[in-house]
Scaffold this motif. Structure first.
Motif, PDB file in Angstrom:
ATOM      1  N   LEU A  35     -57.299 -56.544  32.099  1.00 37.63           N
ATOM      2  CA  LEU A  35     -58.665 -56.126  31.786  1.00 37.63           C
ATOM      3  C   LEU A  35     -59.626 -56.598  32.870  1.00 37.63           C
ATOM      4  O   LEU A  35     -59.514 -57.728  33.365  1.00 37.63           O
ATOM      5  N   SER A  36     -60.567 -55.743  33.246  1.00 39.62           N
ATOM      6  CA  SER A  36     -61.617 -56.106  34.193  1.00 39.62           C
ATOM      7  C   SER A  36     -62.820 -56.659  33.443  1.00 39.62           C
ATOM      8  O   SER A  36     -62.885 -56.612  32.216  1.00 39.62           O
ATOM      9  N   SER A  38     -65.642 -55.298  33.434  1.00 37.16           N
ATOM     10  CA  SER A  38     -66.257 -54.130  32.794  1.00 37.16           C
ATOM     11  C   SER A  38     -65.557 -53.802  31.474  1.00 37.16           C
ATOM     12  O   SER A  38     -66.219 -53.456  30.487  1.00 37.16           O
ATOM     13  N   ASP A  39     -64.221 -53.915  31.457  1.00 41.10           N
ATOM     14  CA  ASP A  39     -63.483 -53.697  30.207  1.00 41.10           C
ATOM     15  C   ASP A  39     -63.907 -54.711  29.151  1.00 41.10           C
ATOM     16  O   ASP A  39     -64.087 -54.371  27.970  1.00 41.10           O
ATOM     17  N   PRO A  92     -56.755 -52.360  27.414  1.00 39.14           N
ATOM     18  CA  PRO A  92     -58.191 -52.358  27.073  1.00 39.14           C
ATOM     19  C   PRO A  92     -58.534 -51.506  25.859  1.00 39.14           C
ATOM     20  O   PRO A  92     -59.455 -51.829  25.117  1.00 39.14           O
TER      21      PRO A  92
END
Length: 395
Positions: A35-36, A38-39, A92
């Motif tokens: 996951l980033s 942003s996620d 995500p």
């Protein structure tokens, strides 16, 4: 009634836990599931948005069915099911879906407590009861910090979530068995949200609700963790300590804001000053970020204390609600509070990613905190038009 309220408080502890535990889970979800940031900001934001969207149907259900049926159905299926989905997540989408379900399940819990307070107790003590409830329930925020980090370290994050789902199910059973509906006066008028929106004194207070909770929810619920991780290379234990300190400061702030109107004879001005202090601390992280993790944690603690004005703003709005609009009124206020947090979380992830492209990851946090400070100040300008005195009083 008391046993039922106790179960509602425990359920709200879980609500506080769920909205903040991504801050500790974030490094593991980034590493294991890819996951980033942003996620993660999307997953955190979807919790608040799903929570906020449910406030209108929850308000109708509280006025129509009462708190027992409303909370029993949503918490049992949403909160318990959401944790199970997250425990099984492989990416995500699973994390976001689980957070959305948990947000739906937690949506009626605090409002059911407030509904009971408004029906059973006088408006004069509503702010104190609201502050105490949020303050006690904020221990769930603390459990999502160092204790959660230690538990995950010992047993793993999936195992921890499975155990959490089992405990959540037990609390759901307690709510079904013990929560009772307060009595309504015979022949009480029926209201609508349209009638509620015609109370113009509420409009600037709704603006205050939109901005008062968003900064502390966003920072404690997500950004404190990647900030100290990327800036100082913090370990999981250090992240746990930092989130615990900010959580404790929010607990303290909730208790301080609770009776603040009776101490200072005003709700509006302490709220304005406290949230202006939050904006100032966010600007400090932009203009002069500390070089040591300890000083940084102190700034986050000040943000936690001064930004815990949610129960005070709720009490401010509650004073303008006629009795027959209690359920719809408190949920409308809550919708703006949680909606503001959700919007900020949705916006903060892409904003940080864009800032990182311009100035690098570390400096992007400073620009993000500056943007949060600007949003707070704009909200406070709108809130400054609010009337300080109540329009409706009971007894």
């Amino acid at each position: 009634m008391r046993v039922g309220l106790a179960f509602l408080v425990i359920a709200y502890c879980l609500s506080q836990f769920f909205r903040a535990y991504l801050a500790v889970l974030a490094p593991l979800l980034r590493e294991e599931l890819g996951l980033s940031t942003s996620d993660l900001s999307f997953a955190s934001g979807i919790w608040f948005i799903s929570f906020a969207v449910m406030q209108l149907p929850v308000g109708w259900a509280l006025d129509t069915w009462g708190p027992r049926r409303t909370v029993s159905i949503l918490f049992s299926f949403g909160a318990v099911g959401g944790v199970v989905v997250m425990a099984m997540a492989q990416g995500p989408v699973g994390i976001a879906l689980g957070m959305a379900l948990i947000g739906i399940g937690c949506a009626p819990v605090l409002m059911a407590s407030y509904y009971i307070f408004a029906r059973v107790f006088s408006a004069a003590v509503f702010g104190t009861l609201a502050g105490v409830t949020v303050g006690v329930s904020s221990f769930g925020n603390l459990l999502s910090a160092a204790p959660l980090a230690a538990t995950i370290e010992a047993f793993g994050w999936r195992e921890t979530l499975w155990a959490t789902s089992a405990f959540t199910a037990l609390i759901a059973i307690g709510i079904v068995l013990c929560v009772r509906n307060p009595q309504k006066p015979a022949g009480e008028a029926k209201g609508s949200f349209a009638e509620l929106l015609r109370i113009r004194a509420l409009w600037p207070i709704l603006a205050g609700m939109f901005i008062c909770y968003a900064p502390v929810a966003g920072i404690r619920g997500l950004w404190i963790s990647p900030y100290i991780d990327d800036r100082f290379g913090a370990s999981l234990d250090q992240i746990g300590v930092a989130t615990l300190v900010m959580g404790l400061s929010m607990v303290l702030g909730n208790f301080l804001y609770g009776p603040i109107d009776r101490i200072f004879g005003s709700l509006k001005w302490p709220i304005l000053i406290g949230n202006a202090a939050v904006a100032l601390m966010c600007l400090a992280l932009f203009l002069a970020p500390p070089g040591q993790i300890t000083a940084t944690i102190v700034i986050f603690a000040v943000i936690g204390v001064c930004g815990a004005s949610y129960p005070a703003v709720m009490s401010h709005g509650r004073a303008f609600l006629p009795p027959h609009l209690t359920g719809r009124g408190v949920t409308l206020l809550n919708m703006f509070g949680m909606g503001g947090a959700g919007v900020m979380q949705f916006a903060s992830g892409p904003a940080h990613a864009r800032f990182a492209q311009l100035v690098g990851t570390e400096d992007a946090y400073g620009l993000l905190f500056a943007a949060i400070a600007a949003a707070i100040l704009l909200g406070l300008i709108a809130y400054s038009a609010a009337q300080d005195g109540p329009r409706y009083r009971e007894g």
